[in-house]
Design a protein around this motif. Structure first.
Motif, short mmCIF file in Angstrom:
data_model
loop_
_atom_site.label_atom_id
_atom_site.label_comp_id
_atom_site.label_asym_id
_atom_site.label_seq_id
_atom_site.Cartn_x
_atom_site.Cartn_y
_atom_site.Cartn_z
N GLN A 53 0.83 -1.20 0.00
CA GLN A 53 0.00 0.00 0.00
C GLN A 53 0.87 1.26 0.00
O GLN A 53 0.66 2.18 -0.80
CB GLN A 53 -0.93 -0.01 1.21
N HIS A 54 1.86 1.27 0.88
CA HIS A 54 2.75 2.43 0.95
C HIS A 54 3.57 2.56 -0.33
O HIS A 54 3.78 3.68 -0.84
CB HIS A 54 3.68 2.29 2.15
N HIS A 55 4.02 1.43 -0.87
CA HIS A 55 4.84 1.45 -2.08
C HIS A 55 4.03 2.01 -3.26
O HIS A 55 4.54 2.80 -4.06
CB HIS A 55 5.34 0.04 -2.41
N ALA A 56 2.77 1.62 -3.37
CA ALA A 56 1.92 2.12 -4.45
C ALA A 56 1.76 3.64 -4.35
O ALA A 56 1.81 4.36 -5.36
CB ALA A 56 0.56 1.43 -4.40
N GLN A 57 1.58 4.13 -3.13
CA GLN A 57 1.47 5.58 -2.92
C GLN A 57 2.74 6.30 -3.36
O GLN A 57 2.69 7.36 -4.00
CB GLN A 57 1.19 5.86 -1.44
N GLU A 58 3.89 5.72 -3.03
CA GLU A 58 5.17 6.33 -3.39
C GLU A 58 5.39 6.34 -4.90
O GLU A 58 5.94 7.29 -5.46
CB GLU A 58 6.32 5.59 -2.70
N LEU A 59 4.96 5.27 -5.58
CA LEU A 59 5.12 5.22 -7.04
C LEU A 59 4.29 6.31 -7.71
O LEU A 59 4.76 6.96 -8.66
CB LEU A 59 4.69 3.84 -7.56
N ILE A 60 3.10 6.52 -7.25
CA ILE A 60 2.25 7.59 -7.80
C ILE A 60 2.90 8.94 -7.56
O ILE A 60 2.97 9.79 -8.45
CB ILE A 60 0.84 7.54 -7.17
N LYS A 61 3.39 9.12 -6.35
CA LYS A 61 3.99 10.41 -5.97
C LYS A 61 5.23 10.72 -6.83
O LYS A 61 5.44 11.86 -7.25
CB LYS A 61 4.37 10.36 -4.49
N TYR A 62 6.04 9.70 -7.11
CA TYR A 62 7.32 9.94 -7.78
C TYR A 62 7.23 9.93 -9.31
O TYR A 62 7.86 10.75 -9.98
CB TYR A 62 8.35 8.90 -7.34
N TYR A 63 6.40 9.01 -9.87
CA TYR A 63 6.43 8.81 -11.33
C TYR A 63 5.26 9.45 -12.07
O TYR A 63 5.37 9.68 -13.28
CB TYR A 63 6.47 7.31 -11.66
N GLU A 64 4.16 9.74 -11.41
CA GLU A 64 3.00 10.27 -12.12
C GLU A 64 3.20 11.75 -12.47
O GLU A 64 3.39 12.59 -11.58
CB GLU A 64 1.73 10.10 -11.27
N PRO A 65 3.17 12.11 -13.78
CA PRO A 65 3.40 13.50 -14.16
C PRO A 65 2.19 14.41 -14.00
O PRO A 65 2.32 15.63 -13.94
CB PRO A 65 3.78 13.38 -15.65
#
Length: 457
Positions: free
Chosen positions: A248-260
């Motif tokens: 859950q935390h990892h998914a949040q971090e991926l959105i935060k870092y990679y989503e433009p």
């Protein structure tokens, strides 16, 4: 805010004195050999990514290189060329720009130590800044670099033929009819002028390299076919990436870092662009992150391992007429190579030389090779380095080789049994490393003991 101010601001380099000095420019000597030393005017371009330089003489052609092509900046006499002029220019005024791939080094001498430091620190800052870029910025910058290389007349525009030729240079496999259709629709050529500007080319490149395979995966996991919700991303991580962390935390971090898209971020979702950026990053690699470091058992005999080896390490070019250089050893060892080849032949003045025998390749001194090995052998890895010596020297010059190995490498050279007993097999990488470390400690203890005795006497 203009483009350069925006770049300086968002890159976190606004107000950096070294970069401001590079933007103004300076005269430095470009060194190719002991006899070829010419002044060139160097300047950082307004994109804070391109170094421009030319002869001081009017009308002479200029050259450029992108900081993206720079691997590292070495300080002092750390190249064969700069070592050859060490008696003429002090180390604190010298530095070497090392490029990725097979491109030759750029050896420079500044007018002062302060000026050299300004360029060394400034270029290292730009390299660091590139490494810290997001995946989207890295891709845009990379495409932009290619566009500038192909824009021969510097008008910032390219017609379809020029774009087609550029894509072939970039090894993009494309259907020409499909590419032309994309080029002419308003999606790419927004200005409808029959030519693409820089930003339009970036968009065109992304359209022509659309990843249908990744789009299929994206749609399989997307609940609505338009985006990946956080729950969708968690399913993907669980099923495809085999994540065993806090998903859950990892998914949040991926959105935060990679989503433009800020809108998608607010919805805690990821668009296809963000998904593509994630899979193209090191974090999305197919290889397990657990295997990036040393995870194997390193206590087995050396012969149980594949050893990263280099053939004709000294050669920078072809095997018949190419240049031999200690730079080959520096680069190989800096990339983790653990076995380098040294082809030794009798040289003038009793000094053994290294080159590709019976060819027209240039020659270098054996002692210079040993010096390079001694300096760089353990910068990247602590495990043993094997010198694969192809020896064609006479007995007299073999004695010289032995002296150079002992005197230059010192306690780094394995000259006896590791534990005082005759071996029954090859040592392990781990034992060899620990033995080397132990011998270094003993050497330092002996040095301190001798110094104390000298002072007492």
């Amino acid at each position: 805010m203009d483009s350069i101010s925006a770049f300086l601001f968002f890159s976190g380099i606004q107000g950096d004195e070294n970069l401001q000095s590079m933007l103004v420019g300076t005269v430095m000597r470009k060194i190719k050999s002991r006899t070829w030393k010419k002044q060139r005017y160097f300047k950082l371009q307004d994109d804070c990514m391109t170094i421009w330089y030319k002869s001081k003489k009017a009308g002479k052609a200029h050259s450029t290189f992108s900081m993206r092509d720079v691997e590292v900046v070495r300080e002092g006499h750390q190249s064969e060329v700069l070592l050859s002029i060490a008696d003429e220019f002090p180390a604190n005024r010298c530095f070497t720009v090392v490029f990725h791939g097979r491109r030759g080094n750029l050896d420079l001498v500044a007018e002062s130590a302060e000026e050299a430091q300004s360029w060394i620190k400034g270029m290292r800052k730009l390299i660091e800044n590139l490494e810290n870029m997001g995946e989207r910025e890295k891709l845009d910058q990379w495409i932009g670099d290619w566009f500038k290389k192909a824009d021969k007349n510097n008008d910032g525009r390219m017609n379809f033929k020029e774009v087609r030729d550029l894509l072939r240079m970039m090894n993009v496999d494309m259907n020409e009819h499909h590419a032309h259709r994309l080029f002419t629709v308003r999606m790419a050529d927004k200005s409808q002028t029959g030519a693409l500007e820089g930003d339009e080319f970036v968009l065109f490149y992304k359209m022509i390299t659309q990843r249908e395979d990744i789009l299929k995966i994206f749609q399989e996991y997307s609940s609505d076919g338009q985006k990946l919700s956080q729950s969708d991303i968690e399913d993907f991580l669980r099923e495809e990436q085999l994540e065993d962390v806090d998903i859950q935390h990892h998914a949040q971090e991926l959105i935060k870092y990679y989503e433009p898209s800020d809108t998608a971020k607010q919805l805690k979702a990821m668009t296809f662009d963000g998904f593509l950026m994630y899979l193209g990053s090191a974090e999305g690699s197919i290889f397990s992150p657990k295997c990036r470091g040393i995870f194997q058992d390193m206590s087995q005999p050396l012969c149980h391992y594949f050893i990263s080896s280099s053939h004709n390490t000294y050669l920078m070019e072809d095997q018949l007429r190419g240049q031999s250089s200690v730079e080959g050893y520096i680069r190989a060892l800096n990339r983790g190579c653990r076995c380098v080849e040294v082809d030794c032949w009798d040289g003038a003045n009793g000094e053994p030389i290294v080159y590709h025998g019976h060819t027209f390749t240039s020659k270098i001194l054996f002692k210079d090779v040993v010096n390079a090995v001694g300096k760089y052998a353990f910068k990247i890895s602590e495990y043993p380095v094997i010198l694969s010596i192809e020896n064609h020297c006479s007995v007299d010059q073999q004695r010289v080789m032995a002296q150079h190995l002992k005197h230059i490498l010192g306690d780094k050279l394995l000259r006896g049994m590791l534990d005082g007993r005759a071996p029954v097999g090859l040592p392990s990488p781990e034992v060899s490393y620990l033995s080397l470390l132990f011998r270094k400690i003993l050497g330092r203890v002996d040095s301190v003991r001798n110094q104390i005795q000298h002072n007492i006497m």
